[in-house]
Design a protein around this motif. Structure first.
Motif, PDB file in Angstrom:
ATOM      1  N   GLY A  19      -8.240   1.611  -3.582  1.00 37.85           N
ATOM      2  CA  GLY A  19      -7.517   2.554  -2.723  1.00 37.85           C
ATOM      3  C   GLY A  19      -6.164   2.028  -2.251  1.00 37.85           C
ATOM      4  O   GLY A  19      -5.219   2.797  -2.102  1.00 37.85           O
ATOM      5  N   ILE A  20      -6.070   0.719  -2.001  1.00 33.35           N
ATOM      6  CA  ILE A  20      -4.795   0.180  -1.517  1.00 33.35           C
ATOM      7  C   ILE A  20      -3.717   0.385  -2.581  1.00 33.35           C
ATOM      8  O   ILE A  20      -2.600   0.824  -2.287  1.00 33.35           O
ATOM      9  CB  ILE A  20      -4.940  -1.312  -1.137  1.00 33.35           C
ATOM     10  CG1 ILE A  20      -5.852  -1.446   0.086  1.00 33.35           C
ATOM     11  CG2 ILE A  20      -3.576  -1.937  -0.861  1.00 33.35           C
ATOM     12  CD1 ILE A  20      -6.193  -2.876   0.470  1.00 33.35           C
ATOM     13  N   GLU A  21      -4.085   0.112  -3.827  1.00 33.08           N
ATOM     14  CA  GLU A  21      -3.141   0.305  -4.929  1.00 33.08           C
ATOM     15  C   GLU A  21      -2.756   1.790  -5.040  1.00 33.08           C
ATOM     16  O   GLU A  21      -1.579   2.131  -5.238  1.00 33.08           O
ATOM     17  CB  GLU A  21      -3.794  -0.187  -6.231  1.00 33.08           C
ATOM     18  CG  GLU A  21      -2.851  -0.339  -7.397  1.00 33.08           C
ATOM     19  CD  GLU A  21      -1.653  -1.239  -7.112  1.00 33.08           C
ATOM     20  OE1 GLU A  21      -1.831  -2.286  -6.466  1.00 33.08           O
ATOM     21  OE2 GLU A  21      -0.526  -0.874  -7.515  1.00 33.08           O
ATOM     22  N   ALA A  22      -3.743   2.674  -4.897  1.00 35.00           N
ATOM     23  CA  ALA A  22      -3.467   4.107  -4.970  1.00 35.00           C
ATOM     24  C   ALA A  22      -2.577   4.539  -3.799  1.00 35.00           C
ATOM     25  O   ALA A  22      -1.714   5.412  -3.932  1.00 35.00           O
ATOM     26  CB  ALA A  22      -4.781   4.897  -4.976  1.00 35.00           C
ATOM     27  N   TRP A  23      -2.781   3.918  -2.630  1.00 35.83           N
ATOM     28  CA  TRP A  23      -1.953   4.241  -1.463  1.00 35.83           C
ATOM     29  C   TRP A  23      -0.502   3.785  -1.694  1.00 35.83           C
ATOM     30  O   TRP A  23       0.458   4.485  -1.342  1.00 35.83           O
ATOM     31  CB  TRP A  23      -2.528   3.583  -0.210  1.00 35.83           C
ATOM     32  CG  TRP A  23      -1.815   3.983   1.039  1.00 35.83           C
ATOM     33  CD1 TRP A  23      -0.883   3.256   1.723  1.00 35.83           C
ATOM     34  CD2 TRP A  23      -1.941   5.228   1.747  1.00 35.83           C
ATOM     35  NE1 TRP A  23      -0.433   3.966   2.819  1.00 35.83           N
ATOM     36  CE2 TRP A  23      -1.062   5.179   2.856  1.00 35.83           C
ATOM     37  CE3 TRP A  23      -2.713   6.377   1.541  1.00 35.83           C
ATOM     38  CZ2 TRP A  23      -0.935   6.248   3.753  1.00 35.83           C
ATOM     39  CZ3 TRP A  23      -2.585   7.430   2.450  1.00 35.83           C
ATOM     40  CH2 TRP A  23      -1.709   7.347   3.533  1.00 35.83           C
ATOM     41  N   LEU A  24      -0.355   2.596  -2.314  1.00 32.49           N
ATOM     42  CA  LEU A  24       0.993   2.112  -2.641  1.00 32.49           C
ATOM     43  C   LEU A  24       1.672   3.087  -3.605  1.00 32.49           C
ATOM     44  O   LEU A  24       2.882   3.364  -3.489  1.00 32.49           O
ATOM     45  CB  LEU A  24       0.927   0.708  -3.267  1.00 32.49           C
ATOM     46  CG  LEU A  24       0.500  -0.422  -2.321  1.00 32.49           C
ATOM     47  CD1 LEU A  24       0.224  -1.709  -3.106  1.00 32.49           C
ATOM     48  CD2 LEU A  24       1.579  -0.676  -1.256  1.00 32.49           C
ATOM     49  N   ALA A  25       0.886   3.644  -4.536  1.00 35.31           N
ATOM     50  CA  ALA A  25       1.442   4.616  -5.491  1.00 35.31           C
ATOM     51  C   ALA A  25       1.940   5.854  -4.747  1.00 35.31           C
ATOM     52  O   ALA A  25       2.979   6.432  -5.108  1.00 35.31           O
ATOM     53  CB  ALA A  25       0.387   5.002  -6.532  1.00 35.31           C
TER      54      ALA A  25
ATOM     55  N   GLY B 237       3.038   5.861  -1.607  1.00 31.92           N
ATOM     56  CA  GLY B 237       4.271   5.420  -0.947  1.00 31.92           C
ATOM     57  C   GLY B 237       5.451   5.431  -1.909  1.00 31.92           C
ATOM     58  O   GLY B 237       6.536   5.918  -1.591  1.00 31.92           O
ATOM     59  N   GLU B 238       5.222   4.920  -3.129  1.00 35.34           N
ATOM     60  CA  GLU B 238       6.298   4.893  -4.131  1.00 35.34           C
ATOM     61  C   GLU B 238       6.677   6.308  -4.552  1.00 35.34           C
ATOM     62  O   GLU B 238       7.857   6.606  -4.750  1.00 35.34           O
ATOM     63  CB  GLU B 238       5.868   4.055  -5.341  1.00 35.34           C
ATOM     64  CG  GLU B 238       5.829   2.563  -5.010  1.00 35.34           C
ATOM     65  CD  GLU B 238       5.406   1.691  -6.192  1.00 35.34           C
ATOM     66  OE1 GLU B 238       6.036   0.655  -6.400  1.00 35.34           O
ATOM     67  OE2 GLU B 238       4.441   2.076  -6.894  1.00 35.34           O
TER      68      GLU B 238
ATOM     69  N   THR C 182       8.714  -3.021   0.412  1.00 33.66           N
ATOM     70  CA  THR C 182       8.863  -2.550   1.802  1.00 33.66           C
ATOM     71  C   THR C 182       7.490  -2.215   2.381  1.00 33.66           C
ATOM     72  O   THR C 182       7.177  -2.558   3.525  1.00 33.66           O
ATOM     73  CB  THR C 182       9.744  -1.282   1.852  1.00 33.66           C
ATOM     74  OG1 THR C 182      10.922  -1.518   1.113  1.00 33.66           O
ATOM     75  CG2 THR C 182      10.073  -0.886   3.276  1.00 33.66           C
ATOM     76  N   LEU C 183       6.664  -1.550   1.574  1.00 34.12           N
ATOM     77  CA  LEU C 183       5.320  -1.192   2.039  1.00 34.12           C
ATOM     78  C   LEU C 183       4.496  -2.449   2.318  1.00 34.12           C
ATOM     79  O   LEU C 183       3.859  -2.570   3.361  1.00 34.12           O
ATOM     80  CB  LEU C 183       4.614  -0.336   0.978  1.00 34.12           C
ATOM     81  CG  LEU C 183       5.210   1.059   0.771  1.00 34.12           C
ATOM     82  CD1 LEU C 183       4.789   1.629  -0.580  1.00 34.12           C
ATOM     83  CD2 LEU C 183       4.774   1.988   1.897  1.00 34.12           C
ATOM     84  N   LEU C 184       4.544  -3.405   1.387  1.00 37.56           N
ATOM     85  CA  LEU C 184       3.721  -4.608   1.529  1.00 37.56           C
ATOM     86  C   LEU C 184       4.189  -5.496   2.670  1.00 37.56           C
ATOM     87  O   LEU C 184       3.388  -6.192   3.295  1.00 37.56           O
ATOM     88  CB  LEU C 184       3.711  -5.393   0.206  1.00 37.56           C
ATOM     89  CG  LEU C 184       2.915  -4.725  -0.913  1.00 37.56           C
ATOM     90  CD1 LEU C 184       3.128  -5.450  -2.239  1.00 37.56           C
ATOM     91  CD2 LEU C 184       1.430  -4.669  -0.576  1.00 37.56           C
ATOM     92  N   SER C 185       5.483  -5.448   2.979  1.00 33.06           N
ATOM     93  CA  SER C 185       6.006  -6.284   4.066  1.00 33.06           C
ATOM     94  C   SER C 185       5.569  -5.767   5.441  1.00 33.06           C
ATOM     95  O   SER C 185       5.656  -6.486   6.431  1.00 33.06           O
ATOM     96  CB  SER C 185       7.531  -6.306   4.025  1.00 33.06           C
ATOM     97  OG  SER C 185       8.039  -5.067   4.495  1.00 33.06           O
TER      98      SER C 185
END
Ligand code: PQQ
Length: 199
Positions: free
Chosen positions: A38-44, A46-47, A55-58
């Protein structure tokens, strides 16, 4: 944060059968072989809405009010009996409806979001339903008196306070144009998290 709070519940739970089911929540968010998580999907997502991965990971854009609310949830789960921690996840009863609404309406409102952006919501539809089934089983098995049922409602009110505090912080900053320190500076001067020790 969600996998960390679920890990805290696991750490407090002496029952192996419960841990075997609950651990799936960590895997759902962190991923495992054959599932990006889910974290990877959430980053997707955001992108897809135009933010950069770094920026998201920071976490530099995380508003203090959101951070404090999320931390309060994690701390509650770490110090509560595991059954109460499980009950606090039950706001998710209503999440599949919210996810489905987003899947139904966002493509019309935000046609520029690409298909990849919706993976998180699609994934959570079935996961949240399964999680809620387990959470309800636990709640129904332990809340056997009116006093315990009242306690469960109070726990859920706490969790709603967490969720509303996040929404309040976001509404202030982005809808009412009143981000933290707005009377002092337009720079995002708030702290960027204290997670990473320098030592
Ligand atoms: O989008 C939403 O409305 C919503 C709400 C909630 C919730 O009610 O706690 C969760 C989620 N999403 C979600 O995606 C998620 O993974 C999740 C985990 C939990 C929890 O308490 O363990 N809640 C939620």
């Amino acid at each position: 944060m969600i996998p960390q709070k679920d890990a805290a519940l696991l750490a407090n739970c002496p029952d192996a059968a419960t841990r075997r089911r609950w651990v799936q929540r960590l895997l759902d968010h962190d991923g495992h072989t054959g599932d990006e998580g889910g974290i990877e999907a959430w980053l997707a997502l955001g992108e897809a809405v135009g933010l950069h991965r770094h920026t998201l990971l920071s976490q530099e854009r995380v508003l203090p009010g959101v951070r404090f609310a999320v931390d309060a949830y994690r701390h509650f789960v770490a110090q509560a009996p595991w059954q109460e921690a499980a009950i606090s996840s039950l706001t998710e009863l209503f999440a599949p409806l919210a996810h489905q609404n987003r899947l139904d309406t966002w493509p019309q409102h935000y046609p520029w979001i690409n298909e990849q952006g919706y993976r998180y919501f699609r994934k959570r539809l079935s996961e949240a339903r399964r999680d809620v089934e387990h959470g309800l089983e636990i709640a129904l098995s332990v809340c056997t008196t009116v006093a315990l049922q009242q306690r469960a409602l109070n726990i859920l009110q706490f969790k709603l306070d967490v969720l509303w505090s996040m929404l309040d912080a976001i509404t202030m900053a982005y809808q009412l144009d009143r981000p933290p320190y707005h009377t002092v500076t337009s720079e995002a001067v708030y702290h960027r998290g204290l997670e990473h020790s320098l030592y």
